[in-house]
Design an enzyme around this catalytic site. Sequence first.
Site, PDB file in Angstrom:
ATOM      1  N   GLU A  39       0.843  -1.242   0.188  1.00  0.00           N
ATOM      2  CA  GLU A  39      -0.135  -0.143   0.084  1.00  0.00           C
ATOM      3  C   GLU A  39       0.921   1.169   0.004  1.00  0.00           C
ATOM      4  O   GLU A  39       1.889   1.207   0.364  1.00  0.00           O
ATOM      5  CB  GLU A  39      -0.939  -0.130   1.278  1.00  0.00           C
ATOM      6  CG  GLU A  39      -0.102   0.065   2.476  1.00  0.00           C
ATOM      7  CD  GLU A  39      -1.005   1.000   3.591  1.00  0.00           C
ATOM      8  OE1 GLU A  39      -1.111   2.311   3.576  1.00  0.00           O
ATOM      9  OE2 GLU A  39      -1.339   0.163   4.587  1.00  0.00           O
ATOM     10  N   LYS A 128      -8.351  -3.658  10.662  1.00  0.00           N
ATOM     11  CA  LYS A 128      -6.755  -3.154  10.787  1.00  0.00           C
ATOM     12  C   LYS A 128      -6.848  -2.931  12.146  1.00  0.00           C
ATOM     13  O   LYS A 128      -7.312  -1.989  12.665  1.00  0.00           O
ATOM     14  CB  LYS A 128      -6.405  -2.100   9.615  1.00  0.00           C
ATOM     15  CG  LYS A 128      -5.105  -1.274  10.179  1.00  0.00           C
ATOM     16  CD  LYS A 128      -5.183  -0.054   9.302  1.00  0.00           C
ATOM     17  CE  LYS A 128      -3.902   0.767   9.804  1.00  0.00           C
ATOM     18  NZ  LYS A 128      -3.557   1.944   9.218  1.00  0.00           N
TER      19      LYS A 128
END
Length: 207
Positions: A39, A128
């Site tokens: 990412e 997350k």
Amino acid sequence: MTIDPYDLPPLIAILRGITAPEIDGIADALFEAGFRAAEVPLNSPDPLASIARLADRMAGRMLVGVGTVLTPQAVTSAHDAGARLIISPNCDAAVIARARDLGAVSLPGIMTPTEAFQALSAGASGLKLYPADVVGVSGFKALSAVLPAFTPVYAVGGIDVSRLAGWRSAGAAGVGIGATLYRPGDSPSVVSARAQALVAAWTAAVE
């Protein structure tokens, strides 16, 4: 195409601060070491250019993500650039909804059971856990006990080689790794060595 969150790679490289010209060498080093997801956080220099280059370089080989996503508009922009994994530091129902509408994986940031269930109710693909080093493995185990079975949870924050086994044995689906793996200006060879050590540690955790 909708990505199955249960098929997500376990290790996500967080390339905070990377620039587009660095992408090719760093992406190749990560892939060769065994990483299959990366990412680019939106608080990096010209992040959409880096995401587009990463998506082009790793097409069909690596899941490309975007991090630090705070608005639905940012989801759309990153998706247009090639991101298919949308990661946030917080739980925002509108961000989750936009990601899912676009067929992308949504991993919002959570720290408490309330946030976790709010995220799942909004349609999050997984969670997350952030900051993972503050919650700790024991806190994660307590949280996991009340989550729906097979909820993918990624630990992010303070993850290094020495902590991978603990998170994996506790049931984390994977981890996001930032400064332990990449810092702005690091060479591909430096990143390669770190990535290989992290992949080896994650693999050894179940052997």
